[in-house]
Design a protein around this motif. Structure first.
Motif, PDB file in Angstrom:
ATOM      1  N   THR A 180      11.309  -4.366   9.099  1.00  0.00           N
ATOM      2  CA  THR A 180      10.724  -4.990   7.911  1.00  0.00           C
ATOM      3  C   THR A 180      10.990  -6.485   7.898  1.00  0.00           C
ATOM      4  O   THR A 180      10.114  -7.283   7.572  1.00  0.00           O
ATOM      5  CB  THR A 180      11.287  -4.338   6.635  1.00  0.00           C
TER       6      THR A 180
ATOM      7  N   GLU B 291       4.904 -11.725   1.113  1.00  0.00           N
ATOM      8  CA  GLU B 291       5.203 -11.582  -0.324  1.00  0.00           C
ATOM      9  C   GLU B 291       3.962 -11.235  -1.103  1.00  0.00           C
ATOM     10  O   GLU B 291       4.023 -10.554  -2.119  1.00  0.00           O
ATOM     11  CB  GLU B 291       5.761 -12.890  -0.920  1.00  0.00           C
TER      12      GLU B 291
ATOM     13  N   TYR C 161       3.188  -7.689  -2.163  1.00  0.00           N
ATOM     14  CA  TYR C 161       3.958  -7.079  -3.237  1.00  0.00           C
ATOM     15  C   TYR C 161       3.674  -7.713  -4.581  1.00  0.00           C
ATOM     16  O   TYR C 161       4.281  -7.364  -5.574  1.00  0.00           O
ATOM     17  CB  TYR C 161       5.451  -7.127  -2.892  1.00  0.00           C
TER      18      TYR C 161
ATOM     19  N   LYS D  15       0.098  -5.629  -8.550  1.00  0.00           N
ATOM     20  CA  LYS D  15       0.689  -4.585  -9.392  1.00  0.00           C
ATOM     21  C   LYS D  15      -0.099  -3.309  -9.214  1.00  0.00           C
ATOM     22  O   LYS D  15      -1.317  -3.340  -9.132  1.00  0.00           O
ATOM     23  CB  LYS D  15       0.648  -5.026 -10.872  1.00  0.00           C
TER      24      LYS D  15
ATOM     25  N   PHE E 171       2.257  -2.089  -7.154  1.00  0.00           N
ATOM     26  CA  PHE E 171       3.103  -1.918  -5.976  1.00  0.00           C
ATOM     27  C   PHE E 171       3.954  -3.156  -5.731  1.00  0.00           C
ATOM     28  O   PHE E 171       3.661  -3.966  -4.874  1.00  0.00           O
ATOM     29  CB  PHE E 171       2.235  -1.638  -4.750  1.00  0.00           C
ATOM     30  N   GLY E 172       5.002  -3.292  -6.482  1.00  0.00           N
ATOM     31  CA  GLY E 172       5.882  -4.435  -6.287  1.00  0.00           C
ATOM     32  C   GLY E 172       6.922  -4.142  -5.226  1.00  0.00           C
ATOM     33  O   GLY E 172       6.890  -3.112  -4.547  1.00  0.00           O
ATOM     34  N   THR E 173       7.897  -5.021  -5.090  1.00  0.00           N
ATOM     35  CA  THR E 173       8.940  -4.825  -4.078  1.00  0.00           C
ATOM     36  C   THR E 173       9.792  -3.605  -4.391  1.00  0.00           C
ATOM     37  O   THR E 173      10.500  -3.096  -3.528  1.00  0.00           O
ATOM     38  CB  THR E 173       9.862  -6.048  -3.989  1.00  0.00           C
ATOM     39  N   TRP E 174       9.662  -3.093  -5.597  1.00  0.00           N
ATOM     40  CA  TRP E 174      10.460  -1.908  -5.931  1.00  0.00           C
ATOM     41  C   TRP E 174      10.155  -0.761  -4.981  1.00  0.00           C
ATOM     42  O   TRP E 174      11.035   0.047  -4.648  1.00  0.00           O
ATOM     43  CB  TRP E 174      10.214  -1.475  -7.380  1.00  0.00           C
TER      44      TRP E 174
ATOM     45  N   LEU F  96       9.394  -0.958  -1.849  1.00  0.00           N
ATOM     46  CA  LEU F  96      10.069  -1.178  -0.575  1.00  0.00           C
ATOM     47  C   LEU F  96      11.541  -0.790  -0.686  1.00  0.00           C
ATOM     48  O   LEU F  96      12.086  -0.075   0.156  1.00  0.00           O
ATOM     49  CB  LEU F  96       9.941  -2.662  -0.195  1.00  0.00           C
TER      50      LEU F  96
ATOM     51  N   VAL G 239       3.217   4.854   1.657  1.00  0.00           N
ATOM     52  CA  VAL G 239       3.075   3.409   1.820  1.00  0.00           C
ATOM     53  C   VAL G 239       2.157   3.095   2.991  1.00  0.00           C
ATOM     54  O   VAL G 239       1.295   2.225   2.926  1.00  0.00           O
ATOM     55  CB  VAL G 239       4.468   2.771   2.012  1.00  0.00           C
TER      56      VAL G 239
ATOM     57  N   GLN H 174      -0.903   2.730   0.242  1.00  0.00           N
ATOM     58  CA  GLN H 174      -0.677   1.332  -0.123  1.00  0.00           C
ATOM     59  C   GLN H 174      -1.406   0.404   0.835  1.00  0.00           C
ATOM     60  O   GLN H 174      -1.947  -0.626   0.430  1.00  0.00           O
ATOM     61  CB  GLN H 174       0.822   1.005  -0.136  1.00  0.00           C
TER      62      GLN H 174
END
Lengths: 606, 423, 259
Positions: B278, B294, B297, B300, B302-305, B307, B351, B355
């Protein structure tokens, strides 16, 4: 070798192994793939000899030249004619799919022609002294229009009605304009002749003044966002500025622009002239404005029609609905057989006699006046019909071109010109030929033939050849006109501004142009409005996300559009490019019957 | 009344009760078959997939069940190649689970493609550059291997082994089981990997694209590793669930802990490598395609949360739990960690499929959303029902857990001493 | 696949699209559907389930009035020249790059409908037949005999009107010539555009307009950093339009404009 069973099996076994080394079994296996290629339900296009035919598109007043590719006798594709002097090879999406229209599922196939003829004859016979027999022509200027005018002159109390002509019948010469101020006119969305507009585009600066971002506004060099319905105020403000008078206070107040913005605009028009100002028939102030900006005589000129036989001059003059007293029309015949501007029914209904008026609509479908008419008679649709196209708004010279049928019309179709002529006791079956002969007799202008893309002076063409060429997509263009004299603005009828509508209806209606509104559009047009977001589909209303939430509807929801005049089921499209507080709908007949431009409305869940 | 088919020495519920258990699953299967039938007859417009979301619930769940079914090959590898004898008690269960997972996935794939009758084209016109060709070949072969591995389990049935030829066949099979295990491991290595490679090679999708070793992107290896890690976890989970539902001891307690330890170890290695991958992706691969990482992410929801959830909450946390002996000894912790590991792998597959397709690649495009239609959900439920039915059937009539008889005997002996019983 | 003839230099057909001229009329979209027998939308089709081999997008610069600027962008198969994503991923070799023309061809007859190529395409230029094609009764008479209609379950995309290329080759052969005359082979969208915004030709021919357009500094391609080497060159005099070819920029709290 002995023919024993063992030897036979050996031979067969050896052959089986040997054949594996030949292409045969492998080809057979791949050929089984063919079975999975086409199931019975998939149509197979018919093959045949490829032919080319030329005609003129009848879907809008532009009358673009069309080159049809036919397989046998069936058109399979339509394209423009590149060297054509008027349309310059362009065809719009509607023109490109015109050959689908005969198969449209909503196309009318039959109607009560005899009954209608009888009813009209009765109405003519019983027409009282204060009553009228009227023809409403949605696309004036054609030879068929002349037939209606002659018929209404022959019939007692006959009157010929049309919508007001844009710009009072003056013609626009875009090539002569350096600046164009368009007050709400969809210049780049099918106005005039698209090929001509686009060819001239690089030569002028376009300023679009309108309340909502149309495609023209998005493509213009400058978009001025003025308040809905403030076109007249803008024109008045500009006129005052150019005349050196004080600007009326209402100009800035109503348009939402500042005085200096209007002053700058006026200066722009003055210094970068000839500046053409275009507006709809609701802004009559545009005529004097065009004189002040230097457009008159250059970018805006008086233009005669193509010549007509002298015997036709005895014809009823064009009149507007407003000139007819209320409750006076005993029989109304509406020619909807070519797509044109739809006049809302609530403007027409009061003009009919209260007791049993006869209303006949000649149409392709029941979607327009067919919803209100007593008799809806089917007519031939575009590639089946014979008709003619006068010069479009943006053609400085007069023109005459004929739409020749590409396919035969089915049985049961009614020709509105023949019907109305018959009702008046006339025979107009050779009207087109008579007109062509009259044009040829003048010896003026040139004939453009599509097949060889040549322009020949009419003087050098024999009458028979002239007629033949016209029937093969040829086009007559008049010689360059004399410098124009100012023309009286007949037909300018300023619409009385609509009374302030009830403000309990929270949304403002923005009408998007739906060309072909009174006709049919090819099912393939779904590419533009269903399979992409390019245009707003019929029966669709677009709302800003905040407005949609306020109305309690979401994307794709089935809802109801309610106005002061009625309601209509619609499907919701949510789009951020629509301003809040606005609902965008396509101007179909059903919508125009319940709201006009800038009406107020509500969208409710159904 | 089917007592004669049930292995001697183990207790099974009455036939009536068994049919009652099967009832709802059979109903679910029928409903699911109806959904699948709709998709086959009316076309894929029955789903909510579209031109932008070309892979939806089915592909995501296919990848997940194939990863979860990886216990079959990995346990086989451990038992027959590395000779980890303690896992012999779960190898049969792993094979059954593997069989239902793979056969179910293949069935769904047949519904997922637009032209199922052309499935043989991949074998006839294979494209050596395509990861999907690899997947097709390896999964088809491995499914055959699984069937062959399942045969001995079936043939060991009390009634069936009365047929002498079956007994002989089963015995001979057992002699070459290690060959099958080896082949299975080899095939699984490649198809688990190329399932990861499916997304790693997509240079048109910088969210999924990874550089790699030779022709294989890093996702190839990460998928193998994550599948190997979650396989034992899933076996642990399913064994525990079957023990609970059947109300019996099926394996020695140490077996579950061994599975947990193996899973935890592999999961830890996987999380480490995934983190490195990653970081490389964020700093080199993605910017190299012109896509700063960045921005993916910032769409919305699908934020960094997501990951951190994948690598942290459902990655390193269960790994730590399963590697800590004190926690591993407590069944509650162990099973929860196994479940979280499974969720983590499912999240990873999500993901990679959903995603990846939801983030836009063109600058004028929007974030896309998708939710499956009931026909899609129903079809997947058919696979779940099919899995439960096959497993139930196998558990009832075959010796899916070889140690069950011995443990049942021990339990009968210690019935007077409930303190020794531990569920 | 057609092997490149040793006598003729291989062509690389490409396009230049002047987006400053495009008015978003959609004539190209419709002409393409007419030429290639693409059916009208099924009742349940949306903009995500329809088939539009060429699709015009309305793109703006994200500002509000009076700074809002709009452009119309026709997007079609970019005919990627390098490491063509869809070619590599098709399990059945149903996609190939024709070395004689550079056109990326799709064989619906071999397509399994796995849609992997659609996932691979960053330009979303590939379309799946979610439904069987259906034309209103009688309208199937208007189908083009040079193109086979596809059944459901297969992927299709723009192939630069390959049927027209075949017809042009036949005409050239009938006239005794080895090469297609420039201008004799023109895809439907190019022919139909009323604004003449789309130009088509051989990028390998230095005299061709498209070859010169490709070298114009005002031209840009979509997602150039992916190194797919697309053969569709867009051009605009406006800086913000040229940046459309870059990666997406997520909205920072603002609603993303309609595309």
């Amino acid at each position: 070798m002995q023919t024993t069973r063992r030897n036979l099996f050996k031979f067969l076994g050896g052959s089986a192994v040997g054949v594996m080394f030949t292409p045969a079994p492998w080809r057979l296996i791949t050929d089984t793939a063919l079975w999975s290629e086409n199931w019975p339900g998939i149509p197979r296009p018919v093959r045949g000899e490829i032919k080319t035919r030329y005609t003129t598109c009848a879907l809008c007043p532009a009358g673009c030249a069309v080159r049809a590719r036919l397989v046998g006798e069936q058109p399979v594709a339509l394209m423009g004619v590149p060297a054509h002097p008027l349309s310059l090879g362009a065809l719009c999406p509607f023109g490109l799919t015109g050959h689908h229209l005969p198969y449209h599922p909503e196309r009318l196939k039959q109607g009560p022609a005899h009954e209608a003829a009888g009813a009209v004859a009765n109405a003519i016979a019983q027409c009282g002294p204060n009553e009228r027999i009227a023809v409403l022509d949605l696309r004036p200027g054609r030879t068929a229009s002349w037939t209606y005018r002659r018929a209404m002159a022959a019939v007692k109390n006959g009157v010929y009605l049309t919508a007001p002509r844009p710009l009072g019948g003056a013609a626009v010469n875009l090539a002569a304009a350096r600046t164009v101020l368009s007050i709400g006119v969809p210049l780049l969305e099918g106005w005039g002749t698209p090929g001509n507009v686009l060819a001239a585009r690089a030569g002028f600066r376009l300023i679009q003044a309108e309340p909502f971002e149309s495609r023209t506004a998005a493509l213009a060099d400058l978009w001025l966002r003025i308040n809905p319905g403030s076109g007249r105020s803008l024109a008045l403000g500009l006129t005052a500025q150019l005349e050196g008078k004080a600007m009326p206070a209402q100009a800035a107040a109503e348009t939402g622009l500042t005085e200096s913005q209007i002053a700058d605009l006026a200066a722009d028009l003055a210094h970068n002239g000839p500046a053409l100002v275009l507006a709809g028939e609701d802004v009559p102030e545009v005529a004097p404005l065009n004189r002040l900006t230097g457009a008159w005589g250059k970018a805006l000129i008086a233009r005669a029609e193509a010549p007509v036989p002298d015997s036709w001059k005895k014809a009823a003059p064009p009149a507007g609905l407003a000139s007819v007293p209320d409750g006076s029309i005993r029989a109304l015949l509406i020619d909807e057989s070519v797509p044109g501007d739809y006049i809302p029914w609530n403007a027409i209904a009061p003009k009919l006699v209260p007791d049993n008026p006869v209303v006949v609509a000649f149409a392709w479908s029941r979607n327009g006046y067919g919803r209100h008419a007593q008799f809806t008679l089917p007519t031939a649709v575009y590639p089946e019909m014979t008709g003619d196209a006068p010069a479009a708004t943006d053609s400085p010279a007069a023109a005459f071109r004929i739409s020749t049928p590409l396919v035969p019309a089915p049985a049961g179709m009614v020709d509105p010109a023949a019907f109305i002529a018959g009702a008046a006791g006339m025979d107009a079956s050779s009207a087109l030929r008579e007109r062509a002969d009259a044009i040829h007799k003048t010896g003026r202008g040139t004939l453009f033939t599509c097949a060889d893309a040549k322009s020949t002076p009419v003087k050098e063409v024999k009458p028979e050849d002239f007629w033949k060429a016209l029937n093969e997509g040829g086009c007559w263009v008049d010689a360059a006109g004399k410098p124009s004299a100012p023309v009286e603005e007949t037909g300018w009828q300023a619409k009385t501004p609509a009374p302030q509508e009830a403000s309990d209806l929270p949304l403002l209606v923005a009408l998007t142009d739906l060309p072909g509104a009174t006709g049919l559009i090819s099912p393939l047009m779904s590419k533009l409005y269903q399979e992409s977001n390019l245009r707003l589909g019929p029966n669709r209303a677009a709302l800003n996300p905040a407005s949609a939430a306020a109305c309690g509807v979401s994307e794709g929801a089935h809802a109801v559009l309610q106005t002061r005049l009625g309601e209509r089921p619609i499907q919701v499209t949510v789009s951020a490019s629509v301003p809040p507080g606005v609902v965008e709908v396509g101007a179909s007949p059903e919508i125009l019957d319940i709201c006009g431009a800038f009406s107020r409305a509500r969208v409710a869940q159904s | 009344m089917d007592r004669q088919f049930i292995t001697r020495g183990v207790k099974r519920c009455s036939t009536g009760k068994f049919l009652l258990w099967l009832g709802p699953w059979a109903a679910m299967l029928l409903f699911g078959l109806y959904c699948a039938g709709l998709c086959l007859v009316k076309g894929l417009n029955q789903t909510n997939m579209d031109n932008r979301f070309v892979f939806g619930l089915w592909i995501f769940l296919d990848l997940t069940v194939i990863a979860l079914g990886a216990g079959a090959f990995f346990t086989g590898f451990l038992v027959y190649i590395l000779k980890v004898e303690e896992l012999k008690s779960v190898i049969n269960s792993a094979v059954v689970i593997g069989l239902v997972c793979y056969s179910g996935a293949v069935c769904i794939l047949m519904v997922d493609v637009g032209q199922p009758l052309r499935a043989w084209f991949t074998f006839w016109y294979p494209n050596v550059h395509s990861m999907l060709t690899e997947v097709t070949f390896c999964i088809s072969c491995y499914l055959m291997v699984l069937f062959i591995e399942y045969l001995p389990i079936a043939l060991k049935n009390r009634k069936l082994r009365e047929v002498p030829s079956f007994l002989v066949f089963e015995h001979e099979m057992h002699k070459v089981m290690y060959v099958l295990a080896g082949v299975g491991t080899f095939l699984s290595f490649f198809h688990q990997g190329s399932l990861g490679g499916l997304y790693g090679v997509l240079r048109g999708r910088p969210f999924a694209f990874r550089e790699g070793l030779g022709i294989w992107p890093t996702t190839f290896f990460l998928f193998i590793l994550s599948a190997a890690a979650v396989g034992p976890s899933f076996i642990l989970l399913t064994t525990w669930m079957v023990e609970k539902i059947a109300g019996k001891r099926l394996v020695r307690p140490g077996t579950l802990q061994l599975l947990g330890r193996i899973s935890g170890l592999l999961l830890a290695v996987y999380v480490l490598l995934k983190t490195v991958d990653t970081i490389v992706w964020i700093n080199r691969t993605s910017p190299g395609s012109g896509f700063p990482a960045e921005q993916f992410y910032a769409w919305k929801p699908f934020g960094t949360w997501i990951l951190f959830a994948e690598i942290g909450l459902f990655g390193i946390v269960p790994a730590i739990v399963m590697l800590t002996p004190k926690l591993r000894a407590r069944t509650g912790w162990l099973v929860s960690a196994a479940a979280m590991a499974s969720v983590g792998v499912a999240l990873n597959r999500f993901v990679q499929t959903v995603q990846t397709l939801s983030v836009p690649t063109l600058s004028f495009d929007k974030f896309m959303t998708y939710s499956p239609s009931w026909q899609e959900t129903g079809t997947f439920l058919a696979v779940v029902a099919y899995g439960v039915l096959v497993y139930s059937f196998s558990f009832r009539y075959f010796r899916v857990f070889p140690e069950e008889r011995e443990l049942a005997f021990q339990a009968a002996q210690t019935e007077e001493d409930p303190a020794l019983l531990r569920i | 696949m057609i092997a490149a003839n040793g006598n003729n230099k291989a062509k690389r057909y490409g396009m230049t699209i002047d987006v400053d001229r495009c008015t978003g009329c959609g004539a190209c979209m419709v002409a393409c559907a007419v030429e290639n027998n693409v059916p009208p939308a099924h009742e349940g089709a949306t903009d995500r389930k329809g088939i539009t081999w060429i699709r015009v997008f309305k793109v703006d610069n994200g500002e509000d009035y009076p700074d809002k600027r709009t452009v119309f962008l026709p997007v079609l198969c970019q005919q990627c020249g390098e490491d063509t994503p869809c070619v590599h991923v098709c399990p059945q070799q149903a996609v190939d790059v024709d070395p004689a023309t550079g056109i990326v061809g799709q064989m619906p007859e071999r397509c399994l409908g796995c849609r992997y190529c659609m996932a691979a395409c960053p330009y979303h230029a590939r379309y799946f037949n979610w439904w069987d094609p259906e034309w209103p009764a009688g309208m199937e008479k208007t189908l083009n005999p040079d193109v086979a209609p596809r059944m459901r379950g297969v992927v299709e995309k723009c192939n630069f009107c390959h049927g027209r290329w075949h017809a042009a080759k036949q005409r050239a052969a009938a006239a005794g010539k080895k090469e297609i005359q420039p201008g004799d082979y023109v895809p439907a969208c190019v022919e139909a555009c009323p604004a003449a915004a789309i130009r088509f030709g051989d990028l390998n021919d230095p005299a061709a307009e498209v070859a010169r357009g490709a070298k114009d500094p005002a031209s840009f391609r979509l997602l150039e950093k992916l190194h797919t080497e697309p053969k569709i060159y867009y051009s605009s005099r406006r800086d913000w339009v040229r940046r459309i070819g870059d990666a997406p920029r997520p909205p920072m709290g603002k609603e993303n404009p309609r595309g």
